[in-house]
Design a protein around this motif. Structure first.
Motif, PDB file in Angstrom:
ATOM      1  N   ASN A 295       0.842  -1.159  -0.123  1.00 19.13           N
ATOM      2  CA  ASN A 295       0.076   0.039  -0.087  1.00 19.13           C
ATOM      3  C   ASN A 295       0.856   1.184  -0.120  1.00 19.13           C
ATOM      4  N   LEU A 296       0.478   2.206  -0.826  1.00 15.62           N
ATOM      5  CA  LEU A 296       1.288   3.562  -1.050  1.00 15.62           C
ATOM      6  C   LEU A 296       0.254   4.636  -0.581  1.00 15.62           C
ATOM      7  N   GLY A 297       0.665   5.558   0.111  1.00 15.20           N
ATOM      8  CA  GLY A 297       0.190   6.817   0.415  1.00 15.20           C
ATOM      9  C   GLY A 297       0.771   7.933   0.157  1.00 15.20           C
ATOM     10  N   ILE A 298       0.099   8.997  -0.261  1.00 11.84           N
ATOM     11  CA  ILE A 298       0.726  10.052  -0.675  1.00 11.84           C
ATOM     12  C   ILE A 298      -0.359  11.310   0.084  1.00 11.84           C
ATOM     13  N   GLU A 324       4.464   9.932  15.035  1.00 11.17           N
ATOM     14  CA  GLU A 324       3.159  10.327  14.463  1.00 11.17           C
ATOM     15  C   GLU A 324       3.205   9.862  12.871  1.00 11.17           C
ATOM     16  N   LEU A 325       4.335  10.159  12.410  1.00  7.64           N
ATOM     17  CA  LEU A 325       4.371   9.562  10.839  1.00  7.64           C
ATOM     18  C   LEU A 325       4.497   8.038  10.786  1.00  7.64           C
ATOM     19  N   GLN A 326       4.916   7.416  11.808  1.00  8.62           N
ATOM     20  CA  GLN A 326       4.635   5.817  12.010  1.00  8.62           C
ATOM     21  C   GLN A 326       3.347   5.407  12.512  1.00  8.62           C
ATOM     22  N   GLY A 333      -2.015   0.732   7.138  1.00  7.47           N
ATOM     23  CA  GLY A 333      -1.098  -0.577   6.517  1.00  7.47           C
ATOM     24  C   GLY A 333      -0.436  -0.085   5.337  1.00  7.47           C
ATOM     25  N   LEU A 334       0.343   1.191   5.577  1.00 10.87           N
ATOM     26  CA  LEU A 334       1.111   1.508   4.303  1.00 10.87           C
ATOM     27  C   LEU A 334       2.283   0.899   4.369  1.00 10.87           C
ATOM     28  N   SER A 335       3.042   0.464   3.329  1.00 11.79           N
ATOM     29  CA  SER A 335       4.525   0.018   3.186  1.00 11.79           C
ATOM     30  C   SER A 335       5.170   1.298   2.755  1.00 11.79           C
ATOM     31  N   ILE A 336       4.535   2.277   2.053  1.00 14.17           N
ATOM     32  CA  ILE A 336       5.423   3.282   1.463  1.00 14.17           C
ATOM     33  C   ILE A 336       4.453   4.479   1.706  1.00 14.17           C
ATOM     34  N   THR A 358       9.475   4.187   4.286  1.00 14.39           N
ATOM     35  CA  THR A 358       8.972   3.110   3.826  1.00 14.39           C
ATOM     36  C   THR A 358       9.109   2.050   5.033  1.00 14.39           C
ATOM     37  N   ASN A 359       8.689   0.888   4.897  1.00 12.99           N
ATOM     38  CA  ASN A 359       8.932  -0.015   6.046  1.00 12.99           C
ATOM     39  C   ASN A 359      10.058  -1.018   5.388  1.00 12.99           C
ATOM     40  N   LYS A 360      10.748  -1.939   6.336  1.00 13.94           N
ATOM     41  CA  LYS A 360      11.729  -2.757   5.688  1.00 13.94           C
ATOM     42  C   LYS A 360      11.593  -3.435   4.668  1.00 13.94           C
TER      43      LYS A 360
END
Length: 425
Positions: A295-298, A324-326, A333-336, A358-360
């Motif tokens: 999942n990507l969010g912008i 707060e970002l995390q 459920g964002l990966s990016i 991003t996550n790992k």
């Protein structure tokens, strides 16, 4: 039966009643919906298309009623003060706007509803899961997703790059709108709602001016008053000229109309986000996609990253910005996740910043994106106190990447596809 020539206020009441009837299975309708960020362009393009199309529908339309739907719950309207400013000039209120709250949970009625997309060309999220098969038309200015059938019948299939989607809607509806105006002036329009009888031409020209001001707002904002380098196209210039002519036709509105002042008013309202929490600021103009199982969010924000850091530290939780970002990413459920900011420096210079976290699992996506984007977007490494400096430890997670974006002509329309391409690789 087509909706008679009338004001936006009367039309919205009519459309809301029609939607309620469709929910109950008693009426066919077309729903005109913008994208999930529900920004000003989605608002005005959906309302303009629905208003003109309901007044002058094609003969073979699925239904003569087109309902403009904002792709957000009603509670999110408070995050968009620019909507209120535009509504005042259009003689409507935000309480009249049709939102996801007007669609009950589990609403389907595929036999009664056809969907038309504006300001996006692929229906995303929950609406996409339930209604993608019933999309019948599209007008959009984003990258082609190839999700809409090439044969849309009596509805348009227009996907073309320009500054504002509303400009494309104006061009598409211009002939019908002129026909409505001409017919109303020659045959006589109804009296204004609840008011004493007045000259018919004054009333109809006033209605046209209200619609024109509404449509004009997003074009001016999206093109920085037709001054944004690399964004403004001829269709935007022609739409502004056409809409201003509609306003000048109204004797009442022509006397006080000033396009530059109008742009400044709407722009100031859009930037008035100091009263919002950090979470509300990040979700105000937010879009999400899924690619390759990630999942990507912008989020697009009209303040610099430094403002967001202070907002996090002064909020109710007084948490560091990175926490707060995390949290924002985890809840969705964002990966990016990317934050794109536009603002002016203390010297009045325009600037764009880009943050990417991003996550790992998705760390390689960030690397692939950076390889291309550094050149395409002219990115320069940036340090922001409270987020990333040279001495910031990586810790247990990944540090966000932060850049100054020197190519100011590129927006989320370009950054989103670059990220999604990196996710697919």
């Amino acid at each position: 039966m087509a909706f008679p020539c009338n004001s936006l206020r009367a039309f919205l009441s009519h459309a809301k009643r029609g939607l309620a009837q469709a929910v109950n299975g008693d009426r066919k309708i077309n729903i005109v919906v913008g994208n999930e960020s529900a920004d000003l362009d989605s608002f005005t393009s959906s309302l303009l298309y629905a208003y003109i199309r309901s007044t002058a529908p094609p003969r073979d339309a699925f239904s003569p009623l087109y309902v403009p739907l904002l792709n957000i719950p009603a509670s999110s309207l408070r995050l968009r003060p620019e909507f209120t400013a535009v509504c005042v000039h259009s003689n409507i209120s935000t309480s009249q706007l049709i939102t996801l709250n007007d669609l009950p949970d589990g609403f389907r009625q595929p036999e009664n509803v056809r969907w038309i997309l504006v300001d996006h060309n692929k229906l995303q999220g929950k609406l996409g899961d339930e209604h993608s098969r019933h999309v019948q038309g599209v007008i959009d200015h984003h990258e082609e997703e190839n999700a809409i059938t090439r044969d849309t019948g009596s509805e348009p299939r227009v996907i073309e790059n320009c500054g504002s989607c509303t400009s494309l809607v104006v061009r598409y509806c211009k002939s019908a709108w002129d026909g409505i105006s001409s017919s109303s002036l020659s045959s006589g329009a109804a009296h204004a709602q609840g008011e004493a009888a007045v000259d018919d031409s004054t009333v109809t020209q006033g209605w046209d001016a209200q619609v024109a001001k509404m449509a004009l707002a997003s074009i001016l904002i999206d093109t920085a008053n037709l001054k944004a380098p690399g964004k403004v196209q001829q269709v935007d210039r022609e739409a502004v000229e056409y809409l201003q002519a509609k306003i000048q036709m109204s004797a009442k509105d022509a006397k006080s109309w000033n396009c530059d002042q109008y742009f400044a008013e709407i722009d100031e309202a859009k930037r008035d986000i100091g009263h919002l929490s950090l979470d509300e600021i990040l979700q105000k103009d937010y879009k999400q996609w899924t690619e390759n199982g990630m999942n990507l969010g912008i989020s697009s924000v009209v303040k610099p990253l430094e403002f967001l850091v202070k907002k996090a530290e002064s909020g109710s939780s007084k948490s560091p910005f990175k926490e707060e970002l995390q949290r924002f990413m985890d809840e969705r459920g964002l990966s990016i996740y990317a934050i794109m900011t536009t603002s002016k420096t203390t010297k009045g210079e325009f600037q764009k910043q880009l943050l990417l976290q991003t996550n790992k699992v998705a760390s390689s996506v960030a690397s692939r994106f950076a390889e291309r984007a550094i050149l395409d977007l002219k990115l320069q490494d940036l340090e922001v106190e409270g987020i990333v400096t040279k001495s910031t430890p990586a810790g247990d997670g990944l540090r966000p990447s932060i850049w100054m974006q020197k190519d100011e002509t590129k927006s989320r329309k370009q950054v989103g596809p670059l990220l999604r391409e990196a996710m697919r690789a």
